[in-house]
Each structure stands twice: as C-alpha cells, then as structure tokens.
Write an enzyme that holds these catalytic residues in place. Sequence first.
Site, mmCIF file in Angstrom:
data_model
loop_
_atom_site.group_PDB
_atom_site.id
_atom_site.type_symbol
_atom_site.label_atom_id
_atom_site.label_comp_id
_atom_site.label_asym_id
_atom_site.label_seq_id
_atom_site.Cartn_x
_atom_site.Cartn_y
_atom_site.Cartn_z
ATOM 1 N N GLY A 41 4.664 -0.919 -2.217
ATOM 2 C CA GLY A 41 5.814 -0.185 -1.701
ATOM 3 C C GLY A 41 5.640 0.010 -0.209
ATOM 4 N N GLU A 42 5.780 1.226 0.229
ATOM 5 C CA GLU A 42 5.619 1.529 1.651
ATOM 6 C C GLU A 42 4.586 2.647 1.764
ATOM 7 O OE1 GLU A 42 5.632 1.566 5.506
ATOM 8 O OE2 GLU A 42 6.192 3.432 4.507
ATOM 9 N N SER A 43 3.449 2.310 2.354
ATOM 10 C CA SER A 43 2.308 3.219 2.241
ATOM 11 C C SER A 43 2.499 4.548 2.977
ATOM 12 C CB SER A 43 1.037 2.518 2.726
ATOM 13 O OG SER A 43 1.197 2.053 4.045
ATOM 14 N N CYS A 70 -1.433 -3.673 -3.014
ATOM 15 C CA CYS A 70 -0.748 -3.763 -1.727
ATOM 16 C C CYS A 70 -0.664 -2.388 -1.034
ATOM 17 C CB CYS A 70 0.620 -4.419 -1.928
ATOM 18 S SG CYS A 70 1.246 -5.122 -0.408
ATOM 19 N N ARG A 124 -2.785 -2.986 8.168
ATOM 20 C CA ARG A 124 -1.472 -3.148 7.533
ATOM 21 C C ARG A 124 -0.728 -4.340 8.148
ATOM 22 N NH1 ARG A 124 1.729 2.032 8.344
ATOM 23 N NH2 ARG A 124 3.156 0.981 6.919
ATOM 24 N N ILE A 146 3.203 -9.824 -0.094
ATOM 25 C CA ILE A 146 4.452 -9.415 0.567
ATOM 26 C C ILE A 146 4.115 -8.394 1.649
ATOM 27 C CG2 ILE A 146 6.740 -8.403 0.241
ATOM 28 C CD1 ILE A 146 6.430 -9.175 -2.789
ATOM 29 N N ARG A 147 4.276 -8.796 2.898
ATOM 30 C CA ARG A 147 3.879 -7.929 4.017
ATOM 31 C C ARG A 147 2.534 -7.252 3.696
ATOM 32 N NH1 ARG A 147 6.998 -6.778 8.000
ATOM 33 N NH2 ARG A 147 6.522 -4.586 8.176
ATOM 34 N N HIS A 173 0.344 -8.741 -5.508
ATOM 35 C CA HIS A 173 1.148 -8.035 -6.525
ATOM 36 C C HIS A 173 1.086 -8.703 -7.902
ATOM 37 C CE1 HIS A 173 3.484 -5.372 -3.822
ATOM 38 N NE2 HIS A 173 3.310 -6.332 -2.939
ATOM 39 N N GLU A 217 1.783 -7.514 -10.609
ATOM 40 C CA GLU A 217 2.876 -6.997 -11.460
ATOM 41 C C GLU A 217 4.161 -7.821 -11.311
ATOM 42 O OE1 GLU A 217 1.717 -5.779 -8.756
ATOM 43 O OE2 GLU A 217 3.254 -4.795 -7.529
HETATM 44 N N1 GLN Z 1 3.641 -3.343 4.357
HETATM 45 C C1 GLN Z 1 3.586 -2.266 3.408
HETATM 46 C C2 GLN Z 1 2.861 -1.063 3.978
HETATM 47 O O1 GLN Z 1 2.306 -1.109 5.022
HETATM 48 C C3 GLN Z 1 2.948 -2.703 2.107
HETATM 49 C C4 GLN Z 1 3.783 -3.806 1.508
HETATM 50 C C5 GLN Z 1 3.712 -3.882 0.002
HETATM 51 O O2 GLN Z 1 3.275 -2.977 -0.702
HETATM 52 N N2 GLN Z 1 4.238 -4.972 -0.507
HETATM 53 O O3 GLN Z 1 2.841 -0.049 3.353
#
Ligand code: GLN
Length: 187
Positions: free
Chosen positions: A41-43, A73, A100, A129-130, A166, A168
Amino acid sequence: MALQGDFLEHLQTLQLLGAEAAEVRLRQDLNGLQGLIIPGGESTTMARLMDEWDLREAVRDFVGCRGAVWGTCAGMIVLAKKLREDRPVPLGLVDINVARNAYGRQVDSFEADLRVGALGGQPFHAVFIRAPMILQVGEGVEVLARLDDGTPVAAQQGKVLVTAFHPELTGDTRFHEYFLHLAERGD
Ligand code: GLN
C-alpha cells in the site's frame, strides 16, 4: 492488517488455504492470532493510521510474544529497522536497511522469476510495484531470495518475514503457506 492497502488479496489467499483469517484494525483484534500480515500500500499512510489506531506498540508486543509477522512491500518498509527516508518512522522489527521507491522511475513496476530455496523447486514469479529496496541486512537476518544482481528481495529474522514484492497478487500461494507454517511453529 486492514488499515490500508491490498489486505483483501491476502485475506482471500489465506482463506483459500483453509486458514482462519481476520481483519485487524484495533489492537484487540490481535488477541488470539498467531500471525499478522502487513500488506502493500502506502507506507506513510499506513504508519500514520497505525499511530492513530494505537497499533504500533501492539504489533511490537505481538512479535515480543512470538507472533509471526509478514510485511509485503509497504509492509516491509513499516517493519524495517532503518529507512533511507525520514518518513515513515518504521517499527524496527527486522534488521534491514531499506530505501523506498528505489528501483527508479523507468522500472516503477517489474516482474522477476526468483529462485527461493525455502519454497522448493519451481521459481516464484514476483511482481514489484514501486518497490522498496533492501540496501543492507543485519547478521541475524536470513536472505530467502535475491534478484539476479544479488539484491535481496525476501528475508526473515526469527518470526518476521519481509518481501519487497507482492505474492498476494499472483495466485502462487507458496509464500502464504510458508508464512502459515511459520505462524504455527511453537517457538
Ligand atoms: N511505494 C510504496 C511506499 O513507499 C510501497 C508500494 C507498495 O506497497 N506496492 O510505501
């Protein structure tokens, strides 16, 4: 942990494997559980919500009481000991140093077939993913998988598991099975 991110995909995979799975939002939701997954997600958002919901200490206590935790992630970022960035403030539950979004813009997302000894013969198709990059691992940390260039992308310290990718999202359930065994282990 169902505060933010792709927790539903984890929940569905666990249910597919016959595990009893629950959404964790409050600290009391952890009662009676053997394992906790912190999803992608977004940390920074996730860490802020953890603070708002008073989960930071609860997760530390959970690990202190031999609960298993797996961060995928963004979840890995949240669990790390040290981040290159100032935010979020991580939990420090696994001795890795993480940056990150460190694979660069042109490869924001990429896929790789990983050899993972702990999962047996077939390579594991991993989706990044990112993704965060593991820059350094401490002595007590076992690296479970690396990219071809040697960069670690899955690691474990005791009952704390982290993956930069990921599992999942790909339908290969072997990492979830591995985590369930870890959570069931009595030590
Ligand atoms: N780029 C996101 C972050 O810094 C992590 C990306 C992800 O969980 N797919 O939180």
